[in-house]
Enzyme design. Structure first.
Site, PDB file in Angstrom:
ATOM      1  N   GLY A 239       0.821  -1.209   0.000  1.00 57.75           N
ATOM      2  CA  GLY A 239       0.000   0.000   0.000  1.00 57.75           C
ATOM      3  C   GLY A 239       0.854   1.257   0.000  1.00 57.75           C
ATOM      4  O   GLY A 239       0.650   2.162  -0.807  1.00 57.75           O
TER       5      GLY A 239
ATOM      6  N   GLU B 130       1.532   6.000   7.521  1.00 59.26           N
ATOM      7  CA  GLU B 130       2.959   6.107   7.153  1.00 59.26           C
ATOM      8  C   GLU B 130       3.607   7.269   7.892  1.00 59.26           C
ATOM      9  O   GLU B 130       4.750   7.182   8.324  1.00 59.26           O
ATOM     10  CB  GLU B 130       3.136   6.245   5.645  1.00 59.26           C
ATOM     11  CG  GLU B 130       2.492   5.134   4.807  1.00 59.26           C
ATOM     12  CD  GLU B 130       2.805   3.719   5.273  1.00 59.26           C
ATOM     13  OE1 GLU B 130       3.845   3.511   5.926  1.00 59.26           O
ATOM     14  OE2 GLU B 130       1.985   2.805   5.004  1.00 59.26           O
TER      15      GLU B 130
HETATM   16  N1  BES Z   1       5.863  -0.764   6.253  1.00 55.05           N
HETATM   17  C1  BES Z   1       4.649  -1.048   5.581  1.00 55.05           C
HETATM   18  C2  BES Z   1       4.811  -1.337   4.126  1.00 55.05           C
HETATM   19  C3  BES Z   1       5.558  -2.591   3.789  1.00 55.05           C
HETATM   20  C4  BES Z   1       5.081  -3.798   4.160  1.00 55.05           C
HETATM   21  C5  BES Z   1       6.695  -2.569   3.060  1.00 55.05           C
HETATM   22  C6  BES Z   1       5.770  -4.950   3.811  1.00 55.05           C
HETATM   23  C7  BES Z   1       7.373  -3.700   2.734  1.00 55.05           C
HETATM   24  C8  BES Z   1       6.905  -4.901   3.112  1.00 55.05           C
HETATM   25  C9  BES Z   1       3.662   0.121   5.693  1.00 55.05           C
HETATM   26  O1  BES Z   1       3.824   0.924   6.786  1.00 55.05           O
HETATM   27  C10 BES Z   1       2.291  -0.478   5.785  1.00 55.05           C
HETATM   28  O2  BES Z   1       1.977  -1.040   6.792  1.00 55.05           O
HETATM   29  N2  BES Z   1       1.504  -0.377   4.735  1.00 55.05           N
HETATM   30  C11 BES Z   1       0.214  -0.982   4.632  1.00 55.05           C
HETATM   31  C12 BES Z   1      -0.877   0.033   4.648  1.00 55.05           C
HETATM   32  C13 BES Z   1      -1.246   0.425   6.030  1.00 55.05           C
HETATM   33  C14 BES Z   1      -2.232   1.552   6.058  1.00 55.05           C
HETATM   34  C15 BES Z   1      -1.788  -0.711   6.859  1.00 55.05           C
HETATM   35  C16 BES Z   1       0.200  -1.711   3.314  1.00 55.05           C
HETATM   36  O3  BES Z   1       1.109  -1.504   2.521  1.00 55.05           O
HETATM   37  O4  BES Z   1      -0.694  -2.507   3.112  1.00 55.05           O
HETATM   38 ZN    ZN Z   2       2.936   0.199   8.528  1.00 53.79          ZN
END
Ligand code: BES
Ligand code: ZN
Length: 886
Positions: free
Chosen positions: A266, A303
């Site tokens: 995301g 984020e």
């Molecule tokens: N740190 C994550 C993104 C991520 C996850 C990068 C796995 C690499 C590997 C980010 O902070 C996150 O949690 N993103 C979520 C959205 C959030 C609103 C729950 C996502 O990408 O689904």
């Molecule tokens: Zn996250």
């Protein structure tokens, strides 16, 4: 390919740390050159451990030790490791390497978004992508200060960005230019990021409570930039909220956000340079639904909040992932609740928890919120880590109270700013700030499985006492590891048969109150409530105070009272959902309309339409039946066609019973379709579209209404709601509407994703043929994660009737797709593979056919570590704590 297991008990502190890292990039699309200068220092206590660097698909051109070029016999590369055995104490390691962004389809490390001519370069490092960029020590507990210099052709790459503060820029010979960035705060490599290309920008600024002026910039390809304004406003709101609610200030001079259509996740919280999947950043009325708006608000805030929960205080190792994700999801939920509607957000979160986390916890992919072992860490960004992780933080906040939780968080940030820590450190900070021993809470993090809460009441008319016996247990599992009782906060209120709230007077507890939060920290507990004239109705788990299954939801007549009178909006909905589940079971076994609960609840719902102070969004949710996955999840055996048929019949009966009210409400809210994006208008639209959906279930004659709704829609929420009614109702006008929609939105990638999803979720056995045909549509791309999620993942996870069709063709198609996608983006293929995990819970024919596809994939050559891991766990027997038995 299979990666070896990494186990939590094997954790050792790093033998080598990096104090500084200086990176110089010469960027181009086909190949980029990376020079890295690492200042490394050995832990004197581990003087016998040689220096090793991580690197994958990084072609080493030269390596120097303290300025001297090393001969090829002075180091060795084995797989993804570079050994420098002779180095001791302290050293400066310099490498020059080459990487190939345009060939990087896995989207880990440096890659290209968009075409070779127009696209831009960007990086993704979490969890272990930094090793795809350069040789270094790639683990979260090695924190270094980064200096990054980017050089590239100015015409092709006019914008050059990296995390941290800008530290100079200028011209070079031959039309090239450079830009330098310094991140003053030591950070782990997974938070490193760069971006380079042609991007447009919108700007704003924010003055923090500490008085720092921060420049805010959102970057996107020029055609998309006009749709970024809303996200910028969300960012400012999130910054302000974190200052006010948690006392957290941003401490860099700049905060950049970049939008891309090519992203497996995301969004990503890289320090000072967040990168977003454009579906979570772009929002305007024509291209975003009301839900999309709320998701943009949520993800931008999420984020941003990582800046403190994740970045400044980071994770010691990947087992502690929930420390940043669960905590940040909780913070994001609170922010969105306070900015929009708490009840609606809570309903949505609990629906997601029940559908995704409960089913994960009940199957072979179950794992504790803090797993004890992993083979591929990318497969642990799960509903359990995120959603259950957030629920644990919520419970802690409930028992500590708002001020106590804030004190605990303050201490956590004070103690650990700039450090890489564990779940134990988090609990210790919360406990120490409140003089409480929170170690029993660790069991929530280390035990997999959903706890079951049972409540048995008995009324004694003689003594006017009501006794409530609360019991916690776990679903039976194959092996019987000793289970530790969990601390479960049970928020409850008592009502009489007319829906009046009763004062709570408990034996041995002074005072009378409206709501009690009981901490059930033993296997069972008995509570006595005094001074009652009749047996009360217990409203259990108000606000969903703990992520547990309720063993039995009580008498349906009691549920009707609560669903009509409960003043906790969430629990009112929870009672309504309980009634739906009760009626669904009746329908599965015969005919729900004949059940006494049906008439009673329809009468209740009819009245709800007239209730002036009932929030429209809550009413909309009360009218929206639990989905087939959630309903199936609570059954011993999942029979998709039977579940679909029973749910459809029930929905149809409800819609017919309420036809008059639905139509009146639909007409009355006509003005809502014009109104803007504020929460009230969103709630009204939600209700109006729920009415339309039900009307179309009641009688196909309402397809005419849906068609008018479609033609008149001025926002995407209305347009999509109508399109879904027409397509899923198989209306004559459906194809025409689909064609018009596709013509109108052919250039809007995120809207076309919705167009694919509506068709992918068409609940018929021949949806497969349509999905297969759509993979050949001009807008579909196998190498774009959003397209794969919108079409194939939606089909596999959200279309039980289509995916689980009797002949197994749905399974075969998805298995073929997994093989194809695995050669491009293994992370995406792995997600698709989870659709087979629950195979053991289906009827024999389906079970065998799912199993056959899992076996076929397991025997296929050259599958990625990502898919191999999901397959191995899906086919193995899981122990109680989620670990695998050999
Ligand atoms: N740190 C994550 C993104 C991520 C996850 C990068 C796995 C690499 C590997 C980010 O902070 C996150 O949690 N993103 C979520 C959205 C959030 C609103 C729950 C996502 O990408 O689904
Ligand atoms: Zn996250």
């Amino acid at each position: 390919m299979k990666k070896p297991l990494t186990c939590i008990e094997d954790y050792r502190p790093p033998a080598w740390r990096m104090q500084t890292i200086a990176l110089d990039f010469d960027l181009d699309v086909e190949q980029s050159w990376v020079s890295a200068r690492l200042h490394v220092i050995q832990d004197p206590a581990q003087a016998d451990v040689g220096l090793r660097l991580d690197g994958e698909n990084v072609e080493l051109l030269e390596i120097r030790l303290d300025g001297r070029v090393l001969a090829s016999d002075e180091y060795r590369i084995e797989g993804a490791l570079l050994f420098l055995d002779a180095v001791r104490g302290e050293a400066v390691i310099e490498t020059r390497s080459r990487i190939r962004p345009a060939d990087n389809k896995a989207m880990q490390g440096l890659y290209l978004s968009g075409g070779t001519e127009q696209g831009f370069l960007l990086s993704q490092c979490e969890a272990e992508g930094f090793r795809h960029i350069t040789w270094s020590i790639d683990r979260p507990d090695v924190l270094a200060r980064y200096t990054v210099t980017l050089r590239a052709d100015r015409a092709r790459f006019p914008v050059l960005l990296a995390g941290g503060n800008p530290d100079g820029a200028g011209e070079l010979a031959d039309g090239r230019h450079w830009a330098r960035f310094v991140d003053p705060q030591p950070k782990p490599s997974y938070l490193f990021a760069i971006v380079a290309g042609r991007l447009a920008v919108i700007e704003d600024r924010h003055c923090t409570a500490e008085g720092r002026l921060v420049s805010l910039k959102i970057w996107a390809p020029a055609p998309l930039i006009a749709r970024c304004r809303y996200a910028l406003d969300c960012l400012k709101a999130a910054m302000l909220w974190d200052e006010q609610r948690f006392g957290r200030n941003y401490r860099l001079d700049v905060f950049h956000v970049v939008a891309t259509d090519d992203f497996t996740m995301g969004a990503m919280e890289n320090t000072g340079l967040n990168i977003f999947n454009s579906k979570y950043l772009l929002a305007d009325p024509l291209h975003a639904t009301d839900d999309d708006y709320r998701h943009v608000l949520a993800v931008v805030a999420h984020e941003y909040f990582h800046n403190w929960t994740g970045n400044r205080v980071t994770c010691r190792d990947w087992f502690q992932l929930c420390l940043k994700e669960g905590l940040t999801v909780y913070r994001e939920q609170e922010f969105v609740s306070e900015q929009t509607s708490r009840t609606l957000r809570r309903i949505e979160d609990v629906r997601v928890l029940w559908r995704n986390q409960f089913s994960e916890d009940a199957g072979p992919l179950a794992h504790p919120v803090r797993p004890s072992q992993y083979s591929e860490i990318n497969n642990f960004y799960t509903a359990t880590v995120y959603e259950k992780g957030a629920e644990i933080v919520r419970m802690l906040a409930t028992v500590l109270g708002r001020d106590g939780f804030r004190r605990g968080m303050d201490l956590y940030f004070d103690r650990h700013d700039g450090a890489a820590v564990t779940v134990e450190d988090f609990l210790a900070a919360l406990g120490d700030a409140n003089q409480r021993e929170l170690s029993p809470w660790l069991a929530w993090y280390t035990q997999a499985g959903t706890p079951v809460l049972e409540a048995q009441g008995a009324f004694d008319a003689q003594t006017h006492c009501y006794t409530l016996e609360l019991t916690q247990s776990f679903a039976p599992v194959a092996t019987a590891l000793p289970r530790q009782a969990l601390p479960i906060p049970v928020a409850l209120a008592l009502f009489d048969a007319f829906g009046n709230r009763l004062k709570i007077e408990r034996n041995g507890v002074a005072g009378d109150i409206d709501e009690a939060v009981i901490l059930l920290d033993r296997p069972r507990m008995s509570l006595t409530f005094r001074h009652l004239d009749h047996a009360p109705i217990v409203s259990l788990l108000r606000g969903y105070s703990a992520p547990v299954r309720i063993a039995q939801r009580g008498d349906w007549a009691d549920l009707v009272v609560l669903a009509t009178h409960e003043d906790d909006g969430f629990n009112r909905w929870q009672a309504a959902d309980g009634l739906i589940r009760h009626l669904f079971m009746a329908e599965l076994q015969g005919d729900a309309r004949g059940a006494p609960a049906f008439g009673a609840w329809m009468t209740g719902l009819r009245r709800a339409f007239d209730e002036a102070d009932l929030d429209p969004a809550t009413l909309a949710e009360m009218l929206t039946l639990a989905d087939e996955i959630t309903l199936g999840e609570s059954l011993a055996e999942i029979d998709p066609p039977a579940i679909h048929a029973a749910r459809s019949r029930l929905e149809c009966s409800i819609a017919q019973a309420l036809q008059t009210e639905l139509l009146a409400c639909y007409e009355q809210l006509a003005a809502a379709s014009m109104a803007g994006a504020e929460p009230v208008a969103q709630g009204q639209r939600r209700l109006r579209n729920a009415c339309l959906g039900l009307l179309c279930r009641a009688d196909p004659q309402y397809h005419a209404l849906a068609l008018r709704h479609f033609d008149d829609a001025v926002c995407l929420s209305d347009k999509l709601a109508a399109l879904t009614c027409l397509v899923h109702g198989q209306a004559l006008a459906a194809q025409n509407a689909l064609d018009t929609f596709a013509a109108d939105y052919s250039t809007a990638a995120t809207v076309m994703d919705r167009w694919f999803s509506v068709q992918a979720t068409l609940p018929t056995a021949n949806a497969l043929e349509r999905v297969r045909a759509l993979t050949r549509h001009a807008a579909f791309r196998w190498d774009n994660p959003n397209k794969v999620y919108a079409l194939l993942l939606a089909f596999a996870l959200r279309n039980p009737v289509g995916f689980h069709r009797e002949d197994g063709a749905g399974y075969e198609f998805i298995a073929d797709s997994i093989r194809r996608i695995d050669r491009i983006t293994p992370q995406v293929a792995a997600r698709l593979t989870t659709a087979f995990a629950a195979w053991r819970r289906y009827p024999p024919t389906l079970r065998e056919r799912m199993h056959a596809q899992l076996m076929r994939l397991q025997e296929a050559a050259a599958m990625s570590a990502d898919v191999t891991d999901i397959l191995a766990r899906s086919l193995a027997h899981a122990d109680e704590d989620g670990s695998l038995r050999p």
